[in-house]
Design a protein around this motif. Structure first.
Motif, PDB file in Angstrom:
ATOM      1  N   LEU A 115       0.859  -0.979   0.033  1.00 16.82           N
ATOM      2  CA  LEU A 115       0.084   0.012  -0.015  1.00 16.82           C
ATOM      3  C   LEU A 115       0.792   1.406   0.040  1.00 16.82           C
ATOM      4  CD1 LEU A 115      -3.028   1.069   0.323  1.00 16.82           C
ATOM      5  CD2 LEU A 115      -2.516   1.332   2.827  1.00 16.82           C
ATOM      6  N   GLY A 116       0.529   1.965  -0.885  1.00 14.61           N
ATOM      7  CA  GLY A 116       1.363   3.324  -0.870  1.00 14.61           C
ATOM      8  C   GLY A 116       0.517   4.565  -0.167  1.00 14.61           C
ATOM      9  N   THR A 117       1.133   5.590   0.124  1.00 10.42           N
ATOM     10  CA  THR A 117       0.621   6.616   1.197  1.00 10.42           C
ATOM     11  C   THR A 117       1.034   7.866   0.731  1.00 10.42           C
ATOM     12  OG1 THR A 117       2.317   6.564   2.668  1.00 10.42           O
ATOM     13  CG2 THR A 117       0.501   4.843   3.180  1.00 10.42           C
ATOM     14  N   TRP A 118       1.549   8.070  -0.430  1.00 10.38           N
ATOM     15  CA  TRP A 118       1.702   9.210  -1.012  1.00 10.38           C
ATOM     16  C   TRP A 118       0.494  10.461  -1.026  1.00 10.38           C
ATOM     17  CZ3 TRP A 118       1.481  11.053  -6.661  1.00 10.38           C
ATOM     18  CH2 TRP A 118       1.850  12.352  -6.720  1.00 10.38           C
ATOM     19  N   ARG A 119       0.754  11.580  -0.828  1.00 14.07           N
ATOM     20  CA  ARG A 119      -0.391  12.546  -0.455  1.00 14.07           C
ATOM     21  C   ARG A 119      -1.437  12.302   0.753  1.00 14.07           C
ATOM     22  NH1 ARG A 119      -1.000  15.756  -4.774  1.00 14.07           N
ATOM     23  NH2 ARG A 119      -1.805  17.059  -3.424  1.00 14.07           N
ATOM     24  N   MET A 120      -1.047  11.253   1.630  1.00 16.41           N
ATOM     25  CA  MET A 120      -1.652  11.279   2.869  1.00 16.41           C
ATOM     26  C   MET A 120      -0.832  12.137   3.999  1.00 16.41           C
ATOM     27  SD  MET A 120      -2.688   7.315   3.679  1.00 16.41           S
ATOM     28  CE  MET A 120      -3.900   6.356   2.547  1.00 16.41           C
ATOM     29  N   GLY A 121      -1.740  12.397   5.108  1.00 15.74           N
ATOM     30  CA  GLY A 121      -1.015  13.151   6.116  1.00 15.74           C
ATOM     31  C   GLY A 121      -0.902  14.727   5.735  1.00 15.74           C
ATOM     32  N   GLU A 122      -1.446  15.160   4.737  1.00 11.55           N
ATOM     33  CA  GLU A 122      -1.356  16.635   4.478  1.00 11.55           C
ATOM     34  C   GLU A 122      -2.458  17.421   4.937  1.00 11.55           C
ATOM     35  OE1 GLU A 122      -1.137  16.711  -0.085  1.00 11.55           O
ATOM     36  OE2 GLU A 122       0.643  15.531  -0.082  1.00 11.55           O
ATOM     37  N   ASN A 123      -3.479  16.951   5.691  1.00  7.84           N
ATOM     38  CA  ASN A 123      -4.585  17.663   5.963  1.00  7.84           C
ATOM     39  C   ASN A 123      -5.088  17.047   7.304  1.00  7.84           C
ATOM     40  OD1 ASN A 123      -6.869  19.048   6.558  1.00  7.84           O
ATOM     41  ND2 ASN A 123      -7.396  19.455   4.125  1.00  7.84           N
ATOM     42  N   ALA A 124      -5.244  17.955   8.172  1.00  9.17           N
ATOM     43  CA  ALA A 124      -5.531  17.193   9.607  1.00  9.17           C
ATOM     44  C   ALA A 124      -6.949  17.008   9.787  1.00  9.17           C
ATOM     45  CB  ALA A 124      -5.315  18.376  10.776  1.00  9.17           C
ATOM     46  N   ARG A 125      -7.777  17.473   8.662  1.00 10.44           N
ATOM     47  CA  ARG A 125      -9.259  17.211   8.753  1.00 10.44           C
ATOM     48  C   ARG A 125      -9.376  15.922   8.031  1.00 10.44           C
ATOM     49  NH1 ARG A 125     -11.270  22.522   5.635  1.00 10.44           N
ATOM     50  NH2 ARG A 125      -9.288  22.071   4.302  1.00 10.44           N
ATOM     51  N   THR A 126      -8.388  15.376   7.270  1.00 14.01           N
ATOM     52  CA  THR A 126      -8.676  14.018   6.647  1.00 14.01           C
ATOM     53  C   THR A 126      -8.094  12.946   7.317  1.00 14.01           C
ATOM     54  OG1 THR A 126      -7.102  14.472   4.964  1.00 14.01           O
ATOM     55  CG2 THR A 126      -8.965  15.103   4.247  1.00 14.01           C
ATOM     56  N   ARG A 127      -7.334  13.308   8.279  1.00 16.12           N
ATOM     57  CA  ARG A 127      -6.436  12.313   9.045  1.00 16.12           C
ATOM     58  C   ARG A 127      -7.125  11.082   9.499  1.00 16.12           C
ATOM     59  NH1 ARG A 127      -1.249  12.939  11.535  1.00 16.12           N
ATOM     60  NH2 ARG A 127      -1.254  14.673   9.916  1.00 16.12           N
ATOM     61  N   ARG A 128      -8.137  11.218  10.201  1.00 13.68           N
ATOM     62  CA  ARG A 128      -9.059   9.935  10.974  1.00 13.68           C
ATOM     63  C   ARG A 128      -9.330   8.978   9.694  1.00 13.68           C
ATOM     64  NH1 ARG A 128      -7.842   7.487  14.389  1.00 13.68           N
ATOM     65  NH2 ARG A 128      -8.547   5.734  13.467  1.00 13.68           N
ATOM     66  N   ALA A 129      -9.766   9.721   8.544  1.00 14.22           N
ATOM     67  CA  ALA A 129     -10.215   8.963   7.417  1.00 14.22           C
ATOM     68  C   ALA A 129      -8.973   7.975   6.685  1.00 14.22           C
ATOM     69  CB  ALA A 129     -11.110   9.942   6.348  1.00 14.22           C
TER      70      ALA A 129
END
Length: 241
Positions: free
Chosen positions: A15-29
């Protein structure tokens, strides 16, 4: 090259995670997405200190911690991959960067630690840092990313270069340049190739031509594109879902 003598069997699909962790509002999702990946059987997760300025590593760390607490997997069954920025890849810099990544990931050791792309620091220094980390138990294996054939030849000529455990590059059905030089070179040396963007950031998943070939086989376009990438072994595909 003797690198594969030191490497346990790794999953062919990660699983790749590029572009994750950029926005606190989407962190939980995002944590939930990685968590679901582990639940359904993913055992290799790729990240980097560059992704979201460390945010993606924090996402992975949170998801892994939840999965371990729930008993969905054992730590020894997971392959956690991360990457050091070239600007941090001096002898001292790579050691410090690894410490920061391990803290964000919440792991005692990173299973595979990569140089994200060739940079200005002497590669010899980077390898010395990698070997120091490996000796200390902070990483299990090290490798590189975005290295072409010329760069790989320079790498393996350096002291300790034979310990490179993988090279991660862009490879997909529509990005096939490495089939002519780099991929055969790595196959001859049993050096794993990690393919990022194996479905072209979802473009192949909606490609009508691929879909037409996939349908008679009962597959989606994305499944066929991934199967093509994995078709002859020694390749690890890391799509981001």
């Amino acid at each position: 090259m003797e690198s594969m003598k030191h490497v346990r069997t790794w999953p062919a699909l990660g699983l790749g995670t590029w572009r994750m962790g950029e926005n606190a509002r989407t962190r939980r999702a995002e944590v939930a997405a990685v968590r679901l990946a582990i639940e359904i059987g993913y055992r290799l997760i790729d990240s980097a200190e560059m992704y979201g300025d460390g945010g993606a590593e924090e996402v992975v760390g949170a998801a892994v911690a939840e999965a371990l607490r729930a008993g969905d997997c054992r730590r020894e069954d997971l392959v956690i991959v991360s990457k050091v920025l070239p600007s941090n890849a001096s002898l001292g810099g790579v050691v410090a960067a690894c410490e920061r990544s391990r803290a964000r990931l919440g792991v005692d050791a990173i299973d595979l630690y990569l140089l994200h792309w060739p940079g200005s620091h002497p590669l010899r220094e980077t390898l010395q840092g990698f070997e120091q980390l490996r000796t200390q138990g902070a990483i299990a294996h090290w490798g590189v990313s975005n290295f072409d054939l010329a760069a790989m030849n320079k790498l393996v000529a350096l002291p300790g270069g034979e310990r490179c455990a993988a090279n991660q590059v862009y490879y997909s059905l529509s990005e096939r340049g490495i089939d002519f030089d780099l991929k055969p070179w790595q196959q001859q040396r049993a050096l794993p190739l990690m393919a990022y963007c194996p479905i072209d950031q979802s473009a192949l998943a909606v490609d009508a031509r691929v879909a037409a070939l996939a349908a008679p086989l009962g597959l989606t376009a994305a499944q066929l594109a991934l199967a093509w990438t994995l078709r002859d072994g020694n390749v690890i595909a890391i799509p981001k879902a």
